[in-house]
Enzyme design. Structure first.
Site, PDB file in Angstrom:
ATOM      1  N   GLU A 392      34.966 -40.469 -28.809  1.00 49.37           N
ATOM      2  CA  GLU A 392      34.135 -40.987 -29.718  1.00 49.37           C
ATOM      3  C   GLU A 392      32.703 -41.606 -29.538  1.00 49.37           C
ATOM      4  O   GLU A 392      31.284 -40.790 -30.660  1.00 49.37           O
ATOM      5  CB  GLU A 392      34.277 -42.097 -31.128  1.00 49.37           C
ATOM      6  CG  GLU A 392      35.975 -41.069 -31.900  1.00 49.37           C
ATOM      7  CD  GLU A 392      36.170 -39.584 -31.836  1.00 49.37           C
ATOM      8  OE1 GLU A 392      35.415 -39.378 -32.230  1.00 49.37           O
ATOM      9  OE2 GLU A 392      37.616 -39.526 -31.985  1.00 49.37           O
ATOM     10  N   HIS A 395      31.212 -37.602 -28.349  1.00 50.06           N
ATOM     11  CA  HIS A 395      30.244 -36.959 -30.122  1.00 50.06           C
ATOM     12  C   HIS A 395      29.103 -37.570 -30.428  1.00 50.06           C
ATOM     13  O   HIS A 395      28.201 -36.385 -30.620  1.00 50.06           O
ATOM     14  CB  HIS A 395      31.709 -37.205 -30.864  1.00 50.06           C
ATOM     15  CG  HIS A 395      33.031 -36.027 -30.836  1.00 50.06           C
ATOM     16  ND1 HIS A 395      32.680 -34.520 -30.244  1.00 50.06           N
ATOM     17  CD2 HIS A 395      34.079 -36.896 -30.327  1.00 50.06           C
ATOM     18  CE1 HIS A 395      34.355 -34.612 -30.511  1.00 50.06           C
ATOM     19  NE2 HIS A 395      35.043 -35.525 -30.126  1.00 50.06           N
TER      20      HIS A 395
END
Length: 601
Positions: A392, A395
């Site tokens: 994550e 991202h």
């Protein structure tokens, strides 16, 4: 184990383990004031109807107003949806999301004239406008992309009608989200010691990773029995999603819903088919993995509830969130200190919502707000939790660099490249861990995790992509997507992918009902293509050093300034060919070879 603990209320989570949304708005009242301001700005849009080709300054004013509205809407959406995800049961944030959605529908309706008008501006007029208003040259690529959509843009009246239907088109995903996140609850499952273990969407996969086979089976059967109780509703909602995609594809004169979806990201449909064809040609490797799993688990029959269980036992250890942060930070050193400084900023300034709480949205994601990204986790203190953090944050840094590097029209990268940075982080983390172990069993444990990434991302997501393609095809042929049909198709694919050495339990036929990504419009294939690209990029970074890092950072800051395949080609990976996918699958085979060697007699 952590997954046996009672799921806390939101109020019981330490504040330092929650994200800080005041970087968006100090409170709900400030959000409402900005919504009112946004509506006032949006009221100016209809005044430009019929005027976009009259003067360069008029065109520039309209485009800049659009960008201002986009900024407001981005902030409004991030706040309303992040607050809603903290506890999906809170009606106030459901209402805020509804207000924003209604505003967007009105804005889309009132601005429906724009795309046909913009496309109709002759190229020579645009060139004259660029000379008269040099600031317009910023939008040169924007206009080129629009021109490429000419065949799929309708009349002003038709565009208004499609825009007005936007709220209805969003209904299947909204209904599914409320059904599965807020309304659906699960009975507890009994473990091998007779303890009752709470079940939720967030805790289900951790139960399947447990070494307790009794818990795995009971959780598996209990979980899918619950989904079975809503199978017809789930099928009706998913069918509505597939139908609305087909409706828009037909209305815009695309040959299929797949063609419409990939056109939005400027990816050739052949990339989708390359993935499925290449993976199907390499299913023997997954079948070999299943045979190895069956052998290492020492079971007479390998069931679907055995597919996540660790193949190497006695090595797993708790990894606290603070330990996970430290390890991820160290593992990303090959990307340079500038990259790691952003990572550290996210860790120390509450970009991350860490723990599961009652009502919280399940899973994990990164949301690229303009102030900075926000990362939602439902963290578990284990290896998988650490890899999810690395994923994550990949991202997050992608969003951060695109937002900071690109001007407003080009800062949003398309979903085709969305999974590259996240998976590259995971690959670098795995290489870091493997390089620092000399213990045979620990190395096997880590390779087990690497194999799981291949199985879960490259193979399983491709299976999802093939199922999504099949749903679209059946719907286009006039088939009704009933629960029985969906379950039959899904089970057949599951048997094809995993092969004869895995028992295809009856319950697995319902897995389609729990996959939220089937509401994301042909999204899932990009996990697999992104994984393949990331494997190639991580190896180039480790082997070539600074030059490869600069190419990679250029890709991360590229936004949508080029087509996604071109952006990746600039970083050293050509996804227009099957080669990166095949190379990743060859690595999977090499890892199988080493795993067999490490675990052999």
């Amino acid at each position: 184990m952590a997954e046996h603990n009672k799921i806390p209320q939101r109020s019981e989570i330490p504040v330092e383990e929650t994200w800080d949304l005041t970087d968006l708005y100090p409170n709900d009242a400030a959000w409402q004031r900005d919504l009112d301001e946004t509506r006032a700005l949006a009221a100016r849009i209809p005044g430009y109807a019929g005027r976009l080709a009259e003067r360069a300054d008029t065109l520039y004013e309209f485009l800049e107003l659009n960008q201002t509205l986009d900024t407001h809407i981005s902030n409004l959406a991030h706040y309303a949806f992040r607050k809603g995800d903290e506890d999906t049961r809170v009606s106030e944030y459901q209402a805020m999301q509804g207000k924003l959605t209604s505003t967007l529908v009105e804005l889309n309706r009132d601005s429906a004239f724009a795309t046909p008008e913009l496309i109709a501006i002759p190229p020579d007029t645009l060139e004259r406008f660029y000379a008269q208003q040099p600031a317009l040259t910023l939008y040169r690529r924007y206009f080129q992309v629009l021109q490429d959509r000419r065949a799929h843009v309708l009349s002003d009246a038709e565009e208004r009608l499609l825009a007005a239907a936007g709220e209805m088109a969003q209904a299947p995903e909204d209904i599914y989200g409320k059904l599965t996140n807020a309304d659906l609850t699960f009975p507890e499952a009994m473990d091998g010691q007779g303890n009752q273990v709470p079940l939720s969407d967030g805790s289900f996969v951790p139960t399947q990773m447990s070494e307790d086979r009794v818990l795995r089976e009971n959780a598996f059967r209990t979980y899918y029995k619950t989904y079975g109780s809503i199978r017809n509703t789930a099928a009706a909602v998913l069918s509505a999603q597939v139908k609305q995609l087909q409706f828009y594809a037909t209305a815009r004169k695309y040959e299929s819903s797949l063609a419409a979806a990939v056109a939005g990201t400027r990816v050739p449909p052949q990339v989708y088919h390359n993935l499925i064809d290449t993976v199907n040609a390499n299913l023997d490797k997954l079948h070999r993995y299943v045979r190895l799993r069956k052998k290492l688990l020492g079971v007479d029959q390998l069931h679907m509830y055995d597919i996540y269980a660790p193949m190497v036992s006695g090595v797993d250890r708790p990894i606290s969130f603070s330990q996970a942060r430290e390890t991820v930070y160290a593992a990303l050193a090959p990307l340079g200190e500038d990259y790691r400084a952003i990572i550290q900023e996210g860790f120390t300034h509450r970009w991350i919502d860490v723990r599961e709480n009652l009502g919280k949205r399940s899973g994990a994601y990164s949301a690229g707000a303009l102030c900075h990204p926000y990362v939602l986790l439902n963290h578990k203190d284990n290896l998988d939790g650490m890899f999810t953090l690395a994923h994550e944050m990949g991202h997050a840094i992608h969003s951060y660099l695109s937002n900071k590097t690109q001007p407003a029209p080009y800062r949003d990268y398309v979903i085709f490249v969305a999974e590259v940075a996240s998976t590259c982080n995971e690959a670098l983390l795995m290489e870091y861990l493997l390089a620092r172990t000399t213990d045979r069993k620990e190395r096997a444990w880590l390779i087990n995790h690497f194999l799981e990434q291949f199985k879960g991302t490259l193979y399983r997501q491709t299976m999802f992509a093939e199922f999504e393609l099949r749903m679209g095809q059946l719907n286009a042929q006039g088939e009704t997507l009933t629960a029985d049909l969906l379950s039959r198709e899904y089970r057949a694919l599951n048997e094809k992918y995993y092969g004869p050495d895995l028992v295809s339990d009856e319950e697995i036929a319902l897995e389609w009902a729990r996959i939220p990504h089937f509401y994301y419009n042909y999204y899932v294939y990009q996990y697999a293509t992104g994984y393949s690209a990331a494997i190639a990029l991580s190896r180039r970074i480790l082997q070539e050093g600074q030059g490869a890092v600069q190419d990679y950072l250029g890709f991360l800051g590229g936004g949508c300034s080029k087509d996604p395949v071109d952006l990746l080609r600039g970083a050293g990976v050509d996804m227009s060919t099957p080669q990166p996918i095949q190379a990743a699958l060859d690595l999977f085979q090499a890892l199988l070879d080493e795993m067999e060697s490490l675990t052999g007699d």
